[in-house]
Design an enzyme around this catalytic site. Sequence first.
Site, PDB file in Angstrom:
ATOM      1  N   HIS A  75       0.858  -1.195   0.000  1.00 54.65           N
ATOM      2  CA  HIS A  75       0.000   0.000   0.000  1.00 54.65           C
ATOM      3  C   HIS A  75       0.887   1.235   0.000  1.00 54.65           C
ATOM      4  CE1 HIS A  75      -3.862  -1.899   1.891  1.00 54.65           C
ATOM      5  NE2 HIS A  75      -3.322  -2.681   0.973  1.00 54.65           N
ATOM      6  N   TYR A 204      -8.986   5.138   7.825  1.00 51.54           N
ATOM      7  CA  TYR A 204      -9.153   5.424   9.258  1.00 51.54           C
ATOM      8  C   TYR A 204     -10.227   6.503   9.374  1.00 51.54           C
ATOM      9  CZ  TYR A 204      -4.748   3.091  10.577  1.00 51.54           C
ATOM     10  OH  TYR A 204      -3.754   2.175  10.821  1.00 51.54           O
ATOM     11  N   PRO A 296      -3.553  -0.399  18.992  1.00 50.75           N
ATOM     12  CA  PRO A 296      -3.291  -0.816  17.613  1.00 50.75           C
ATOM     13  C   PRO A 296      -3.485   0.256  16.538  1.00 50.75           C
ATOM     14  CG  PRO A 296      -5.328  -1.792  18.416  1.00 50.75           C
ATOM     15  CD  PRO A 296      -4.705  -1.107  19.583  1.00 50.75           C
ATOM     16  N   LYS A 300       1.728  -0.554  15.155  1.00 52.20           N
ATOM     17  CA  LYS A 300       3.159  -0.566  15.462  1.00 52.20           C
ATOM     18  C   LYS A 300       3.641  -1.790  16.263  1.00 52.20           C
ATOM     19  CE  LYS A 300       4.514   3.086  13.462  1.00 52.20           C
ATOM     20  NZ  LYS A 300       4.261   2.520  12.134  1.00 52.20           N
ATOM     21  N   TYR A 388       4.201   6.266   9.889  1.00 49.66           N
ATOM     22  CA  TYR A 388       3.362   5.111   9.566  1.00 49.66           C
ATOM     23  C   TYR A 388       4.148   4.043   8.803  1.00 49.66           C
ATOM     24  CZ  TYR A 388      -0.955   2.576   8.870  1.00 49.66           C
ATOM     25  OH  TYR A 388      -1.927   1.598   8.905  1.00 49.66           O
TER      26      TYR A 388
HETATM   27  P1  FAD Z   1       2.893 -12.124  21.158  1.00 49.55           P
HETATM   28  O1  FAD Z   1       2.439 -12.117  19.767  1.00 49.55           O
HETATM   29  O2  FAD Z   1       1.893 -11.893  22.247  1.00 49.55           O
HETATM   30  O3  FAD Z   1       3.620 -13.516  21.395  1.00 49.55           O
HETATM   31  C1  FAD Z   1       3.951 -13.980  22.692  1.00 49.55           C
HETATM   32  C2  FAD Z   1       3.933 -15.492  22.678  1.00 49.55           C
HETATM   33  O4  FAD Z   1       4.294 -15.974  23.971  1.00 49.55           O
HETATM   34  C3  FAD Z   1       2.542 -16.050  22.390  1.00 49.55           C
HETATM   35  O5  FAD Z   1       2.613 -17.026  21.380  1.00 49.55           O
HETATM   36  C4  FAD Z   1       2.093 -16.616  23.728  1.00 49.55           C
HETATM   37  O6  FAD Z   1       1.218 -17.716  23.582  1.00 49.55           O
HETATM   38  C5  FAD Z   1       3.423 -17.001  24.350  1.00 49.55           C
HETATM   39  N1  FAD Z   1       3.383 -17.079  25.822  1.00 49.55           N
HETATM   40  C6  FAD Z   1       2.677 -16.338  26.694  1.00 49.55           C
HETATM   41  N2  FAD Z   1       2.906 -16.730  27.952  1.00 49.55           N
HETATM   42  C7  FAD Z   1       3.792 -17.750  27.874  1.00 49.55           C
HETATM   43  C8  FAD Z   1       4.407 -18.598  28.834  1.00 49.55           C
HETATM   44  N3  FAD Z   1       4.117 -18.475  30.149  1.00 49.55           N
HETATM   45  N4  FAD Z   1       5.256 -19.532  28.420  1.00 49.55           N
HETATM   46  C9  FAD Z   1       5.553 -19.678  27.096  1.00 49.55           C
HETATM   47  N5  FAD Z   1       4.987 -18.928  26.130  1.00 49.55           N
HETATM   48  C10 FAD Z   1       4.117 -17.970  26.522  1.00 49.55           C
HETATM   49  N6  FAD Z   1       0.870  -4.659  15.370  1.00 49.55           N
HETATM   50  C11 FAD Z   1       1.336  -4.171  14.199  1.00 49.55           C
HETATM   51  O7  FAD Z   1       2.562  -3.992  14.066  1.00 49.55           O
HETATM   52  N7  FAD Z   1       0.522  -3.863  13.137  1.00 49.55           N
HETATM   53  C12 FAD Z   1      -0.832  -4.024  13.235  1.00 49.55           C
HETATM   54  O8  FAD Z   1      -1.540  -3.793  12.245  1.00 49.55           O
HETATM   55  C13 FAD Z   1      -1.374  -4.494  14.479  1.00 49.55           C
HETATM   56  N8  FAD Z   1      -2.700  -4.684  14.631  1.00 49.55           N
HETATM   57  C14 FAD Z   1      -3.172  -5.274  15.767  1.00 49.55           C
HETATM   58  C15 FAD Z   1      -4.546  -5.501  15.873  1.00 49.55           C
HETATM   59  C16 FAD Z   1      -5.058  -6.096  17.017  1.00 49.55           C
HETATM   60  C17 FAD Z   1      -6.549  -6.311  17.124  1.00 49.55           C
HETATM   61  C18 FAD Z   1      -4.164  -6.494  18.075  1.00 49.55           C
HETATM   62  C19 FAD Z   1      -4.700  -7.184  19.322  1.00 49.55           C
HETATM   63  C20 FAD Z   1      -2.807  -6.286  17.975  1.00 49.55           C
HETATM   64  C21 FAD Z   1      -2.302  -5.661  16.839  1.00 49.55           C
HETATM   65  N9  FAD Z   1      -0.932  -5.414  16.695  1.00 49.55           N
HETATM   66  C22 FAD Z   1      -0.460  -4.848  15.545  1.00 49.55           C
HETATM   67  C23 FAD Z   1       0.000  -5.765  17.777  1.00 49.55           C
HETATM   68  C24 FAD Z   1       0.722  -7.109  17.549  1.00 49.55           C
HETATM   69  O9  FAD Z   1      -0.217  -8.130  17.332  1.00 49.55           O
HETATM   70  C25 FAD Z   1       1.618  -7.433  18.767  1.00 49.55           C
HETATM   71  O10 FAD Z   1       2.370  -6.305  19.110  1.00 49.55           O
HETATM   72  C26 FAD Z   1       2.558  -8.610  18.468  1.00 49.55           C
HETATM   73  O11 FAD Z   1       1.831  -9.821  18.501  1.00 49.55           O
HETATM   74  C27 FAD Z   1       3.707  -8.692  19.485  1.00 49.55           C
HETATM   75  O12 FAD Z   1       4.478  -9.839  19.243  1.00 49.55           O
HETATM   76  P2  FAD Z   1       5.215 -10.581  20.435  1.00 49.55           P
HETATM   77  O13 FAD Z   1       5.902 -11.740  19.832  1.00 49.55           O
HETATM   78  O14 FAD Z   1       5.984  -9.593  21.214  1.00 49.55           O
HETATM   79  O15 FAD Z   1       4.054 -11.059  21.417  1.00 49.55           O
HETATM   80  C1  PHB Z   2      -5.284  -4.691  10.546  1.00 50.46           C
HETATM   81  O1  PHB Z   2      -5.375  -4.828   9.316  1.00 50.46           O
HETATM   82  O2  PHB Z   2      -5.545  -5.622  11.340  1.00 50.46           O
HETATM   83  C2  PHB Z   2      -4.910  -3.380  11.124  1.00 50.46           C
HETATM   84  C3  PHB Z   2      -4.616  -2.330  10.263  1.00 50.46           C
HETATM   85  C4  PHB Z   2      -4.252  -1.099  10.805  1.00 50.46           C
HETATM   86  C5  PHB Z   2      -4.193  -0.933  12.170  1.00 50.46           C
HETATM   87  C6  PHB Z   2      -4.476  -2.000  13.025  1.00 50.46           C
HETATM   88  C7  PHB Z   2      -4.845  -3.223  12.499  1.00 50.46           C
HETATM   89  O3  PHB Z   2      -3.876   0.276  12.694  1.00 50.46           O
END
Ligand code: FAD
Ligand code: PHB
Length: 410
Positions: A75, A204, A296, A300, A388
Amino acid sequence: MSVLRTQVGIVGAGPAGLLLGHLLHLNGIDSVIVENRSRDYVIDRVRAGVLEQGTVDLLIAMGVGERLQREGLRHDGLYISFSGHRHHIDMADLTGGKAITVYGQNEVVKDLIDTRLSTARPLFFEAEDVSVEALESSSPLVRFRHDGADHEIRCDFIAGCDGFHGVCRPSIPEGVLTTYERVYPFGWLGILAEAAPSSTELVYTLHQRGFALFSMRSPTITRLYLQVPPDEPIDNWPDEAIWEEMLARMTTRDGWMPSVGRIVQKGVTPMRSFVATPMRYGRLFLAGDAAHIVPPTGAKGLNLAASDVLVLARALKAYYEHRRTDWLDEYSNVCLRRVWKAQRFSWWMTTTLHRSPDETAFDHQRQIADLDYLTSSRAAMTSLAEQYVGLPMEVGLDSVGLSSTPHRVS
Ligand code: FAD
Ligand code: PHB
């Protein structure tokens, strides 16, 4: 009890843990990844969708971008919609050709798990009672149960990549961490729908009735979000009510609206800003959501997880190759500079685009003026665009032995 020895014990197989494991593998550093959920659960969890230019470059340089390059949707711009009108922001034009790529987090995780399994380095799913111990010693431990047996992993370092609700951050003694937090008085109701996206770019929206976001996952799947109260039960929202509200908030005066289709997934997520500092205690290093959470709206979170583990991989590589410890010591400070800028951006996007229950009429007029300025000033649009698509990573890909050529997803 089984005793394993490794260089880096990684807790969590989300984006942070899997990316770190592969960056270490590419540099000949051994790791064991321990995840408490099942493989299917980790892959099926619907979350992020937007990858910054730098995250795309990292994944491709690591050799895990083949499907991303084929199926990711590049995009070059996005829309900001308010007072019934959509305004286009041409991010590529404003940033010298940078873009974002829409590619689901679950696809990223799937690709990384496949890659991990192909390296034959250990990855345990469904680990129970995971704990981390002896964090101040030179041989910290990860303990867990798996298939009914007790396991102990003796490590040089532990990477706490276990997300916001994991065990690593709470294992740091009280008084060590300083935390900064803001909880927002709203959440997002998100859906996936079988509907061809009616716009090729994200929209948005700030509407009188609250925030709404139009996104997508593929040429046949639309992803939409609605601002709702933070503890809203999803059962309050039958599919027809969701569509009615989505269309009420998103339809613009020129008749643009999302296409309607069968809803295949729905859920509510609360919103919070959170930072724990420092991102290290002894030989435990926190990365990604384990150390910080952003609302979200700025897209980021996953991207910050990627930039954290790049900084950590650089420090661990320097330690194993040259016994350097200065980059390990600087890890937290280097990450936090980028984390706080992403926090500021995510807070700004969130507070500018959502309606707060305690806002005044003045606050709402100020939001409209903010958006009017944003969409009519090239300087303001450039500021949004450069944040962004992603501010520069704090360390280069060459610091972990990767080529730093920028890549283009078609
Ligand atoms: P997580 O993905 O939470 O991974 C942590 C892992 O550790 C999981 O698999 C979990 O099961 C595991 N775990 C937990 N506890 C334990 C334990 N005790 N022992 C062993 N394993 C464990 N970010 C973006 O950059 N762009 C976006 O568009 C965006 N949109 C989002 C939309 C939504 C609705 C949400 C909820 C989040 C969004 N995010 C977005 C944020 C993004 O999903 C998270 O920041 C990302 O998943 C972080 O990755 P992580 O590996 O740090 O943590
Ligand atoms: C998504 O596509 O899930 C999405 C896009 C933009 C955002 C958050 C989530 O800011």
